[in-house]
Motif scaffolding. Structure first.
Motif, short mmCIF file in Angstrom:
data_model
loop_
_atom_site.label_atom_id
_atom_site.label_comp_id
_atom_site.label_asym_id
_atom_site.label_seq_id
_atom_site.Cartn_x
_atom_site.Cartn_y
_atom_site.Cartn_z
N ILE A 1 0.89 -0.99 -0.23
CA ILE A 1 -0.29 0.11 0.08
C ILE A 1 1.13 1.30 0.37
O ILE A 1 0.82 2.06 -0.86
CB ILE A 1 -0.79 0.08 1.59
CG1 ILE A 1 -1.58 -1.18 1.02
CG2 ILE A 1 -1.83 0.97 1.52
CD1 ILE A 1 -2.78 -1.41 2.41
N THR B 1 -5.26 3.27 1.33
CA THR B 1 -6.13 2.29 2.02
C THR B 1 -7.74 2.25 0.85
O THR B 1 -7.87 1.79 0.88
CB THR B 1 -5.30 1.70 3.37
OG1 THR B 1 -4.64 1.38 3.95
CG2 THR B 1 -6.33 0.50 4.19
N TYR C 1 -6.53 -0.92 -2.11
CA TYR C 1 -7.28 -1.31 -1.79
C TYR C 1 -7.20 -2.92 -2.43
O TYR C 1 -7.23 -4.42 -1.70
CB TYR C 1 -8.51 -1.02 -0.75
CG TYR C 1 -9.44 -1.94 -0.03
CD1 TYR C 1 -8.79 -1.72 1.09
CD2 TYR C 1 -9.80 -3.05 -0.30
CE1 TYR C 1 -9.69 -2.73 2.26
CE2 TYR C 1 -10.82 -3.99 1.03
CZ TYR C 1 -10.49 -4.15 1.83
OH TYR C 1 -11.29 -4.34 3.25
N LEU D 1 -6.99 -4.33 7.24
CA LEU D 1 -7.05 -3.62 6.45
C LEU D 1 -8.04 -2.51 6.78
O LEU D 1 -7.78 -1.50 6.07
CB LEU D 1 -7.93 -4.04 5.24
CG LEU D 1 -6.83 -5.02 4.27
CD1 LEU D 1 -7.85 -5.57 3.32
CD2 LEU D 1 -5.39 -4.22 3.71
N THR E 1 -6.78 2.06 7.71
CA THR E 1 -7.98 3.23 7.32
C THR E 1 -7.90 4.12 8.11
O THR E 1 -8.47 5.58 7.95
CB THR E 1 -8.69 2.52 6.65
OG1 THR E 1 -9.87 2.12 7.38
CG2 THR E 1 -9.62 1.67 5.70
#
Length: 455
Positions: free
Chosen positions: A281, A297, A303, A333, A337
Motif C-alpha cells: 500500500i 488504503t 485496496y 485492512l 484506514t
C-alpha cells in the motif's frame, strides 16, 4: 521486592515505548513491581529523546487512537533506567552484565540482521565487518560485548529476546550470533551462549507512526502534561512469545501477552498479511502521489491489490494454521484506514530490499509449488520496481530509507540494457525464482500493469 529484575531493551524507539514498555507498565499497574526496563541505544541518533525522557524521570504519555477516532492517554512508567550513549557503549554493557538483568531485548529492523537469503551473515557488509574486527555497531557486536562481561563477572544466564517483524526472529538472531562468534574465534563465548541463553521467537503488532508535530500540544490540551517525548499508536496491540525463557521472566500472560509453544502460525499470518500488505500500500500510494497509509488504503484500486494478494495467494498458502485468516485480513485492512494515526507512506515503504525476500517471495514460491502462478502477489515486487525506478530518477517525494540498499548497484540496475531482467534474476530478492523464466514474464506483465495504474 521492588524492581528485583531488569529488562534491558536495546533500541529505545517509538515502537518499544508504545509496545513492550506498555505491557511492562500494565504489570506495574497491576501491582506487580518486580520488573522495570532499562533502555539505551547502539547509535547516538536519538539521544535528544533519551535526554528528554531523563528530564521526565523516564515517564511519557502514550496516546492511542482507534479507527473511529477514540483517543486514550496513559502515562507510561516502566522505563526507569535511561542509559546514555557512549562510543564504547559502557552504560549499556554495564547494565546488561548485572546479575539482576534477566532479559536482554532488542528491536532490529529487517536490514539490521545483516543476513543473506540463505540466512547466513552478509560478509560484504562494511558495518558487519567492522564488528567482526572488534567494533559494536550491530546487534551481534553489541550483544557479544555484553555477554563477555556477563561471563567475566559470572552473572549467570539470560534470555535474548527479539521484538521485531522478522520471521523466526529468535532463531535468525541466534544463528547469526553463533556464526558471528565462530567467525571471531570466540569459542568460549559460543559455548557459554549455548548453555546459558535462549532466544524465543516472538510476534509483535501495533502500528506506531513517527510522533506527529502536534502531538505534544494535543497531549497538553487533553492531559495538562508538558511532554517532550510522547508517542502515539493505534488502539490495537498484540504480543505473542514462545515461552522459552532461560531464567526469570515477567508474568506477561497476566497483562494480555500470549505465551505459546510456537509463534509460527501467528508470525506467518502477521508478516504476510499485515507487513507485506502495508508495504504494498505504501509503494502504490507513493506512486500515485499520496502521503499517508490511510488515504492509500481508502483508494479502491490500491485496496483491491492488497485484498487480492491476501485472498488469492496468502490464504491458500497458510490454510489450516488455526487462525481465521479472512477475518484477520479484514481487521488488518480496516486498521490501515485509521485516519488519525497519520502513518506515512515514507515510513512503511522503507527497507524494501529486506522485505521482499522475507515477506513476499515465500508466498510466490509456495504458489508455484501448488502449481499456480502468483498473479496477485507478483504485483508487490512490480510496485517496488516502479517505486525504485522513481528513486533512481530522483522523483520520489521523500528520501527512501533502506538499511541494505547499495545505491551504486541500484542505479546500475536501472542503467542496464534490461533492468527488469536484472531485477527478476536477483537471487537475494527472489531466491529460486530468479532462475524461473515464467516468473520473469509474469513480473514484466505486472510492471506494465503498474505503469498503467499510475498514469
Amino acid at each position: 521486592m521492588k524492581n528485583q529484575y531488569t529488562w534491558l531493551h536495546i533500541g529505545l524507539g517509538s515502537f518499544h515505548r508504545a509496545h513492550q514498555a506498555w505491557y511492562l507498565h500494565k504489570l506495574l499497574e497491576s501491582g506487580d513491581n518486580s520488573w522495570h526496563i532499562a533502555a539505551g541505544n547502539i547509535r547516538n541518533d536519538v539521544e535528544a529523546t533519551v535526554e528528554a525522557l531523563r528530564s521526565q524521570n523516564g515517564e511519557y504519555v502514550l496516546e492511542t487512537v482507534s479507527p473511529a477516532g477514540e483517543r486514550d492517554y496513559e502515562v507510561i512508567k516502566s522505563i526507569q533506567t535511561l542509559l546514555p550513549w557512549q562510543e564504547d557503549l559502557a552504560p549499556l554493557v554495564n547494565e546488561g552484565a548485572k546479575v539482576q538483568t534477566k532479559v536482554i531485548a532488542f528491536t532490529v529492523t529487517e536490514g539490521g540482521y545483516y543476513l543473506k537469503t540463505d540466512h547466513t551473515l552478509d560478509l560484504d557488509s562494511t558495518v558487519l565487518n567492522a564488528d567482526l574486527n572488534g567494533a559494536h555497531q550491530t546487534i551481534y557486536g553489541t550483544v557479544t560485548k555484553i555477554l563477555e562481561r556477563r561471563i567475566a563477572d559470572n552473572t549467570g544466564p539470560v534470555t535474548l529476546l527479539n521484538c521485531d517483524n522478522v520471521r523466526h526472529n529468535g532463531e535468525r538472531f541466534r544463528d547469526g550470533l553463533m556464526e558471528f562468534l565462530t567467525l571471531t574465534g570466540k569459542e568460549d563465548v559460543l559455548q557459554w551462549v549455548k548453555a546459558n541463553t535462549t532466544c524465543p521467537n516472538t510476534m509483535v503488532d501495533r502500528i506506531v507512526p513517527r510522533p506527529a508535530a502536534d502531538l505534544p500540544t494535543r497531549i497538553k490540551a487533553k492531559t495538562g502534561i508538558d511532554d517532550k517525548a510522547p508517542v502515539m499508536g493505534e488502539t490495537f496491540i498484540q504480543w505473542v512469545i514462545e515461552d522459552d525463557f532461560k531464567d526469570a521472566r515477567p508474568a506477561l500472560e497476566n497483562v494480555g501477552v500470549e505465551m505459546v509453544d510456537s509463534v509460527i502460525p501467528y508470525e506467518e499470518a502477521k508478516i504476510r498479511i499485515l507487513n507485506a500488505s502495508h508495504s504494498c500500500i505504501a509503494w502504490a500510494g507513493t506512486l500515485v502521489g499520496q502521503s499517508f497509509i490511510h488515504e492509500s488504503t481508502l483508494t479502491d484500486y490500491i485496496y483491491q491489490i492488497a485484498h487480492d494478494y491476501v485472498s488469492q495467494d496468502v490464504i491458500p498458502s497458510l490454510v489450516e494454521n488455526g487462525i481465521d485468516l479472512p477475518t484477520y485480513r479484514d481487521v488488518v485492512l480496516e486498521r490501515f484506514t485509521n485516519p488519525y494515526i497519520k502513518d506515512t507512506n515514507q515510513r512503511v515503504a522503507a527497507d524494501g530490499f529486506s522485505k521482499i525476500p522475507a515477506m513476499i517471495t515465500p508466498t510466490m514460491i509456495e504458489c508455484y509449488q501448488r502449481g499456480v502462478a502468483p498473479q496477485a502477489t507478483a504485483m508487490l515486487p512490480a510496485l517496488f520496481f516502479v517505486f525504485m525506478l522513481q528513486w533512481h530518477k530522483g522523483l520520489l517525494p521523500y528520501e527512501y530509507q533502506d538499511g541494505i540498499l547499495d545505491t551504486r548497484v541500484g542505479h546500475e540496475m536501472f542503467e542496464s540494457a534490461d533492468p527488469i531482467a536484472v531485477y527478476a534474476q536477483n537471487k537475494a530478492l527472489f531466491g529460486e525464482l530468479a532462475e524461473n523464466a515464467e516468473f520473469e514474464t509474469l513480473l514484466r506483465d505486472k510492471i506494465a500493469a503498474t505503469y498503467s495504474m499510475i498514469q
